[in-house]
Structures are given as C-alpha cells and as structure tokens.
Design a protein around this motif. Structure first.
Motif, PDB file in Angstrom:
ATOM      1  N   GLU A 190      -5.702 -10.921  -1.455  1.00 25.12           N
ATOM      2  CA  GLU A 190      -6.764  -9.906  -1.373  1.00 25.12           C
ATOM      3  C   GLU A 190      -6.554  -8.895  -2.483  1.00 25.12           C
ATOM      4  O   GLU A 190      -5.525  -8.229  -2.507  1.00 25.12           O
ATOM      5  N   PHE A 216      -6.123  -2.311  -5.765  1.00 25.85           N
ATOM      6  CA  PHE A 216      -6.920  -1.317  -6.499  1.00 25.85           C
ATOM      7  C   PHE A 216      -7.232  -1.743  -7.926  1.00 25.85           C
ATOM      8  O   PHE A 216      -8.386  -1.866  -8.324  1.00 25.85           O
ATOM      9  N   TRP A 217      -6.210  -2.002  -8.728  1.00 31.79           N
ATOM     10  CA  TRP A 217      -6.475  -2.375 -10.121  1.00 31.79           C
ATOM     11  C   TRP A 217      -7.102  -3.758 -10.211  1.00 31.79           C
ATOM     12  O   TRP A 217      -7.922  -4.028 -11.089  1.00 31.79           O
ATOM     13  N   ARG A 238       1.356  -5.406   4.076  1.00 33.44           N
ATOM     14  CA  ARG A 238       0.645  -6.215   5.057  1.00 33.44           C
ATOM     15  C   ARG A 238       0.769  -7.664   4.587  1.00 33.44           C
ATOM     16  O   ARG A 238       0.354  -7.994   3.472  1.00 33.44           O
ATOM     17  N   ILE A 239       1.385  -8.506   5.428  1.00 34.34           N
ATOM     18  CA  ILE A 239       1.622  -9.905   5.061  1.00 34.34           C
ATOM     19  C   ILE A 239       0.411 -10.741   5.478  1.00 34.34           C
ATOM     20  O   ILE A 239      -0.041 -10.650   6.622  1.00 34.34           O
ATOM     21  N   TYR A 280       0.836  -1.211   0.000  1.00 34.06           N
ATOM     22  CA  TYR A 280       0.000   0.000   0.000  1.00 34.06           C
ATOM     23  C   TYR A 280       0.862   1.249   0.000  1.00 34.06           C
ATOM     24  O   TYR A 280       2.004   1.241   0.452  1.00 34.06           O
ATOM     25  N   HIS A 330       1.394   5.642   0.342  1.00 30.42           N
ATOM     26  CA  HIS A 330       1.008   6.780   1.182  1.00 30.42           C
ATOM     27  C   HIS A 330      -0.259   7.455   0.648  1.00 30.42           C
ATOM     28  O   HIS A 330      -0.882   8.229   1.352  1.00 30.42           O
ATOM     29  N   THR A 331      -0.658   7.158  -0.595  1.00 33.89           N
ATOM     30  CA  THR A 331      -1.926   7.693  -1.116  1.00 33.89           C
ATOM     31  C   THR A 331      -3.101   6.760  -0.847  1.00 33.89           C
ATOM     32  O   THR A 331      -4.234   7.103  -1.139  1.00 33.89           O
ATOM     33  N   GLY A 332      -2.834   5.556  -0.345  1.00 36.38           N
ATOM     34  CA  GLY A 332      -3.912   4.599  -0.142  1.00 36.38           C
ATOM     35  C   GLY A 332      -4.068   3.610  -1.293  1.00 36.38           C
ATOM     36  O   GLY A 332      -4.889   2.703  -1.235  1.00 36.38           O
ATOM     37  N   TYR A 333      -3.280   3.784  -2.364  1.00 30.05           N
ATOM     38  CA  TYR A 333      -3.259   2.809  -3.466  1.00 30.05           C
ATOM     39  C   TYR A 333      -2.838   1.445  -2.917  1.00 30.05           C
ATOM     40  O   TYR A 333      -2.029   1.374  -1.978  1.00 30.05           O
ATOM     41  N   THR A 334      -3.393   0.373  -3.471  1.00 22.35           N
ATOM     42  CA  THR A 334      -2.997  -0.966  -3.036  1.00 22.35           C
ATOM     43  C   THR A 334      -2.732  -1.879  -4.234  1.00 22.35           C
ATOM     44  O   THR A 334      -3.304  -1.682  -5.316  1.00 22.35           O
TER      45      THR A 334
END
Ligand SMILES: Cc1cc2nc3c(=O)[nH]c(=O)nc-3n(C[C@H](O)[C@H](O)[C@H](O)COP(=O)(O)OP(=O)(O)OC[C@H]3O[C@@H](n4cnc5c(N)ncnc54)[C@H](O)[C@@H]3O)c2cc1C
Lengths: 201, 252
Positions: A177, A180-181, A171-172, A113, A115-119
């Motif tokens: 999961e 975003f894309w 996050r491991i 993830y 700092h903009t919240g993109y995952t």
C-alpha cells in the motif's frame, strides 16, 4: 550520453560506495521532512506493531530500550541525491521486535507510520534479516528531533524516505500500500543501487 | 484481512494536493537554455525551452542533471519558478552556492543554447492548484515555488486570497523584487531602506495574517533552508495555524 558543455564536476570519489547519481554530502546532513517537526518527548513515544501478526504489541521507550541493543555503521542515501558515509546509529534491530509479534505466513509488506501521520511502505523482506532498526542515537548522541528523534525507523539499504522519522508503528499487511511519497510519485521500493527514485524507474 | 487501506492513527499534515501522473517523472527530457536574467548579486533566473514539458502546478519541482565527458553525473532538485501557463517553457531561479557543483556551473559556465536534462514535475504535496486560500512563507531562494503560485494567481486573475511573507537579507538580495504586489510583505533580516524595520520574521508578521484568515482558514506553504523552515513553521503553530495545514518544502 548527453554531455553538458563545460561541466567537469567535482573530483570523483573512488570506490564502490556511491550508488548511481548520488554525491557525497560530507559532513552535511540535510533535513527534508514535509511536515512540522513534532515536539515528542521520549516519555511520550511509543512503537506498535500490529496487522497480520500473532501478537500485536506496543512498546514504551523503556520497554524498547530493554531489548538487546544493536548498531548500524555504514552509509545512507537520500533520493535528493546526497549520500552520507560512515554514519553510526544505535538502537534495536527490528528483528527483535518482529520476533515477539510473529508475523503470519501470509504477511508480505508493511506500512511504517510516524507520530506525525507520515507513512512509507516496505516489503517485509527489507525489514528483516538484520537490515532494519529502530534508531535512538546518532554518533552516540540522542537522535535530534529534526532527524526523527526520539526514534526513527532505519532501513539504510533503501532511499532514506523509507526510514520514517518519529516512528510510531508498523502495520503488517499481505499486500503493498503506497505511503506518503509513494503516493506522490516515488518508487514503491526505492533501491538506491538500481536508482529507483520515481515510479517507473 | 479487509481491503480497506491502512489509515494511520494520526492524520498526516500534508496529504498530496494533486494526483501525480505515473511515468512523466521517470522520463529525462532535454531542456535548452534560452535566457539568463540576473535577479540579485547571488541569484539568477534560467529560462529553458522544454517542448514536451507535461505541465506542472505551482509549487512543484523537477530533477536536473548535468553530465561530464567521462559520464559522471550531478543531479539536484529545483523548484519551478514559472507559472503553468508558460507552454513549453520553464524557469528556474538558482542561488550561487559557494563551491556548489551544479549552481556553480549555472552561474559561471552556462549560456543560452546549452542543454541540460530534466525530469518532472515531481511531488504533489507542495503543489497549489489555486483552489484554497494560501499563506506563503519563504526565505532566500525558498521564494521560488511560492513565486510560481503568485504568478499563477495573477495570470489567471484568481480571487482566492493569497499572501506572501518573503524574507531576504536586504533589498538587494530580494529575489523578484520588482514583481511583488499588495499580496507581499518583504522581511529584511540585515539591512533595509530608511523607515523599514530590520529583523527576523516574527509573530508580529504572522499573527495579523492568521487573525485575518479567510473563511475555512489558510493552507500554509513554507519554503527555504531547514533553519528557516523550522523557524517559520514554529511561528505558524504558535499563531494557531493547525499543523495538518502546514506544508514544508526544505531545500536541505
Ligand atoms: C525540493 C528542492 C527544491 C529546491 N529548489 C531550489 C531552487 O529553486 N533554487 C535553488 O537555488 N536551490 C534549490 N534547491 C537546492 C538545490 O537542490 C541544491 O542543493 C543547490 O543548488 C546546491 O547544489 P550545488 O550542486 O550547487 O551545491 P553542492 O555541490 O551540492 O554543494 C553544497 C554545499 O556543500 C559543499 N559540498 C558538498 N559536497 C562537497 C564535496 N564533496 N566537496 C566539497 N564541498 C562540498 C559545497 O561547497 C557547498 O557549500 C532545492 C532543493 C530541494 C530539495
């Protein structure tokens, strides 16, 4: 094969370097992020690994730079069809970070993830074994903000949307999961050599 | 480990607006060119029949593929210009890029009857279902997905507020010039008719729209080159638009 009348295309690039359906972008480095480019100073950047690990940990800019340096020289491939040859990123191998937090035996995947919240989701196996980095420089210069500076994830053997810009953490997990894309119809793994662009490919 | 999905500490700017169907994106379909309409000296609209098109929402794009005799393929993404109700048909508007492999073929070789391959629609984050007030900022061919929104708004007679700021070098370079209505303000960067100011999109264009935002605020959609996207998104942030309500489609 559905030949397009009158289409010849550019002179073919010789060699085994171009994954199927990709073209050589030459000196261009297109920017395709979906969000506003953040103003993130190196002093404010942090990188954290937590989840299924023995010792969750957060690194500051200086702490991350204290780890052994590592360079990636090679190619990158974007799902929008461009590839870029012979790029050079400098940073730290993700193995150096993971060795310190020690993922548990049940860990199989990670969500990266920003700092903009993109995952973006990745199999842990794609992040280990010297195949992934936290990159701080490009061509010897600080990584420009629109390309993810001050620091981005770099996983060059997968399509580049996996290489999350402005990386904030991993996050491991013990399961996959979608990021975003991937929630927007993109492939869960994104291997350019198998042309895994969209879900179902 | 709990089964709660992981939520990053920062709320992401651009969660998907719609659920994207599994499968349609991985199927290549034949699109038959039925009409070419010139828009500007450098841009034209290409209309295709795609009988099994699954439908799209305004703002979505597709992947298009041309194949040479030796099997070589060139693939590019293009935004969909037409609104969703144009059943079995889609329209794309392409700039003629200097030396461009795909846009070059369209602008110099393509004629009605030609077949290309497409897959899509793709991506949900830039889609606009017509549900929220939308503030659209585009430049050059970046207006293409935004025009699909304007057309949808008009075709359905929606009363949700919609505003478009569209930047072009001059009136001759303004794509869809004859189609704009009261929702649109063109911005000319190089040359304009008598009495119309010339210059880059600025705070003077954006601030009044934000000051006059509808209840609940605008969902902002920005589309164009990366240079324009950086400029326009900074204008929005400076004018007070929350970053988590700015969606950006960059053409690279
Ligand atoms: C989501 C998305 C939506 C888009 N929507 C639209 C749209 O609605 N309308 C639109 O017009 N465009 C759109 N684009 C841009 C589009 O995908 C193409 O990038 C554009 O049409 C140029 O493609 P091309 O094949 O014509 O040019 P390319 O062949 O890709 O060339 C682009 C430039 O690079 C140079 N170049 C690149 N590689 C080489 C090489 N090997 N040798 C020599 N020169 C080279 C070319 O000379 C040219 O100047 C969109 C892009 C994205 C990502």
């Amino acid at each position: 094969m559905n030949v397009t009348r009158g289409f010849t295309g550019r002179p073919r690039v010789a060699g085994p370097h171009l994954p199927p359906g990709q073209y050589d972008a030459g000196d261009d480095w297109p920017v395709l992020s979906a969000e506003v480019t953040p103003e993130l100073a190196a002093a404010d950047w942090t990188f954290r690994i937590d989840g299924l690990v023995a010792e969750p940990r957060t690194w500051t800019w200086d702490e991350a730079h204290a780890l052994p340096g590592s360079v990636y020289e090679g190619d990158i491939h974007c799902v929008t069809s461009w590839s870029k040859f012979g790029v050079r990123f400098g940073g730290v191998s993700l193995d150096a970070f993971l060795d310190l937090v020690r993922p548990e035996a049940t860990a199989t995947h990670a969500v990266a993830y920003s700092h903009t919240g993109y995952t973006a989701n990745l199999p842990l196996a794609d992040l280990t074994g010297g195949r992934a980095w936290i990159a701080f420089t490009y061509g010897g210069e600080p990584l420009p903000a629109e390309h993810g500076g001050p620091a981005r994830l770099l996983v060059p053997h997968l399509y580049f949307w996996k290489s999350a810009k402005w990386i904030a953490g991993l996050r491991i997990l013990d399961h996959d999961e979608p990021g975003f894309w991937e929630q927007n119809g993109y492939h869960a793994r994104g291997n350019p050599w198998e042309e895994q662009r969209y879900s179902g490919d | 480990m709990t089964s709660q999905p992981f939520v990053p500490p920062t709320r992401f700017a651009v969660p998907g607006r719609i659920a994207v169907g599994e499968g349609t994106a991985s199927v290549w379909q034949t699109a038959t060119l039925t009409e070419i309409r010139r828009e500007t000296p450098r841009a034209a609209t290409f209309r295709f029949a795609v009988p099994d098109w699954a439908g799209h929402l305004p703002g979505q794009h597709l992947m298009l593929r041309l194949t040479a005799r030796d099997g070589y393929v060139a693939q590019r993404h293009y935004s969909i210009a037409s609104p969703p109700d144009d059943a079995g048909h889609i329209e794309l508007t392409l700039d003629h890029v200097e030396g461009g492999e795909v846009s070059g073929w369209f602008h110099t070789v393509a004629r009605p009857g030609d077949e290309v391959r497409v897959r899509g629609p793709l991506s949900g984050f830039f889609a606009w279902p017509g549900d929220r007030p939308a503030l659209l900022l585009g430049a050059g061919s970046g207006v293409v997905p935004l025009m699909s929104m304007v057309r949808h708004h008009r075709a359905r007679g929606l009363d949700v507020p919609l505003r478009l700021l569209v930047s072009a070098r001059g009136p001759r370079e303004l794509i869809y010039a004859d189609e704009y209505g009261a929702e649109t303000t063109p911005v000319f960067t190089r040359g304009a008719p008598e009495g119309v100011p010339v210059g880059r999109m600025s705070a003077a264009h954006v601030a009044p729209l934000l000051a006059d935002a509808p209840p609940g605020g605008w969902e902002a959609y920005v589309c164009g080159s990366n240079g324009f996207a950086e400029h326009a998104s900074r204008l929005l942030v400076a004018a007070g638009q929350p970053v988590d309500r700015i969606r950006i489609e960059r053409f690279g």
